[in-house]
Design an enzyme around this catalytic site. Sequence first.
Site, mmCIF file in Angstrom:
data_model
loop_
_atom_site.group_PDB
_atom_site.id
_atom_site.type_symbol
_atom_site.label_atom_id
_atom_site.label_comp_id
_atom_site.label_asym_id
_atom_site.label_seq_id
_atom_site.Cartn_x
_atom_site.Cartn_y
_atom_site.Cartn_z
ATOM 1 N N HIS A 160 111.693 -19.499 -1.554
ATOM 2 C CA HIS A 160 113.099 -19.495 -1.786
ATOM 3 C C HIS A 160 113.727 -19.773 -3.024
ATOM 4 C CE1 HIS A 160 113.956 -23.701 -0.968
ATOM 5 N NE2 HIS A 160 112.802 -23.543 -0.107
ATOM 6 N N ASP A 172 111.056 -28.377 -4.220
ATOM 7 C CA ASP A 172 111.271 -27.294 -3.068
ATOM 8 C C ASP A 172 112.448 -26.612 -3.419
ATOM 9 O OD1 ASP A 172 111.899 -26.369 -0.613
ATOM 10 O OD2 ASP A 172 112.591 -28.259 0.073
ATOM 11 N N ASP A 214 105.945 -23.119 0.476
ATOM 12 C CA ASP A 214 106.893 -24.297 0.584
ATOM 13 C C ASP A 214 106.239 -25.614 0.559
ATOM 14 O OD1 ASP A 214 109.455 -25.250 0.842
ATOM 15 O OD2 ASP A 214 110.031 -23.727 1.992
ATOM 16 N N HIS A 235 112.787 -33.565 -0.499
ATOM 17 C CA HIS A 235 114.324 -33.603 -0.390
ATOM 18 C C HIS A 235 114.970 -34.859 -1.252
ATOM 19 C CE1 HIS A 235 115.298 -30.211 2.754
ATOM 20 N NE2 HIS A 235 114.480 -29.768 1.586
ATOM 21 N N GLU A 282 117.562 -20.432 1.893
ATOM 22 C CA GLU A 282 116.540 -21.030 3.109
ATOM 23 C C GLU A 282 117.015 -22.488 3.230
ATOM 24 O OE1 GLU A 282 113.286 -23.636 4.406
ATOM 25 O OE2 GLU A 282 114.648 -23.794 2.538
ATOM 26 N N GLU A 283 117.906 -23.097 2.142
ATOM 27 C CA GLU A 283 118.216 -24.614 2.726
ATOM 28 C C GLU A 283 119.281 -24.581 3.661
ATOM 29 O OE1 GLU A 283 116.544 -26.995 2.023
ATOM 30 O OE2 GLU A 283 115.434 -26.684 -0.170
#
Length: 397
Positions: A72, A189, A244, A324, A223-224
């Site tokens: 993504h 990410d 990922d 994250h 995606e997030e």
Amino acid sequence: MTLLAIDVDYLSQTLKNLLAIPSPTGFTDEIARHVCKELDRLGVFYELTRRGAIRAKLPGKSPKPARAIVSHLDTLGAQIKSLKPNGRLELVPIGTWSARFAEGARASIFTESGAFTGTILPLKASGHTYNDEIDNLPIGWNYVELRIDAYARNDDDLHKLGVEVGDIVAIDPQPEFLDNGFIVSRHLDNKAGVAVMLSALKAFLDEDVQPTVDMFWLFTIAEETGHGASSILTPEIASLVAIDNGTSAPGQQSEEFGVTISMGDETGPFDYHLTRKIAQLCRENAIKHQKDVFRYYRSDAASAVEAGADVRTALITFGVDASHGYERIHMHALRSLAELVSVYGTSSVEIQRDAREFSSLKGFTNQPTDDAAQTLSPETKKPKPDVLVDEMEEEAD
């Protein structure tokens, strides 16, 4: 199967270029344009959806059962919730991430009047003013605010600047590429996954190697926020491998080196046969790997299955420390992933029945249920294969 040489310099530079483009979910047009231009440069056919997801295709020796790799383009970010009387901005997160990692972050605010920079600060940011109170402030998005780098003493000043509720806030990645192979940055990410895909695709083209079957390269844009690969698959795609981040942390098996194969996430197990095929490819090609299960995690593969796609799914990852947050990875994992994609794309198709969306029981897979001792051949002492595939009927049948 063929393990292709990966251009690590290209991989590194591609990742740097991707990190330089702000792309929180909902603000992905420019990074989609960037990837499309790179596909044009490589000479790869692609299609672009209305909102900007990308489906590229590398023709194989056979069209079906087609394979797909997905990453993504979108990242975490924030959105302006309100213009505060003190001239600061209240935020809500885009995606799931802690305000703990927002504190101190430099950011860019994108308004219709232009872009501004700023800093996300706790409500009580000065020790000279609040003393020990700065350490007692709770953690959460209600306890941070964005200080814009412009003359803004009150909400009227913010209005004059053209700042509005709903404006997108991108968090600056602040990347560092170290000589020892470590990479520290926000948004690895999943821009690292995108860089891996482009590097593997380039390897196929550089060495003029054709995949076993048609191979699709999918780049999603939401995606997030949970949407991911929900609407970009085609019926001929039988297998979907997501790239990922893995979660390198105590209690997890993910590492910052080699490939981490996810056997399951919060949505359940990944496809039994596809994940074991991937592990076998790693063993046969001396690609360092480990397996893990993620409890609080979902990927593009999950959104595809939840949207009703009847595809086999797998997730291969680069281990990320502090996912994250202020993320760290190692180039060894990225190169290993790109190598795995190359051997996967050139590997044989064991489950020929997957070429059809519907068929009879003939050619359907098996999963071992015998005792462990019974699954070993006394002559070879090697496990029997998990998948037994009958000959497919001729297409004319």
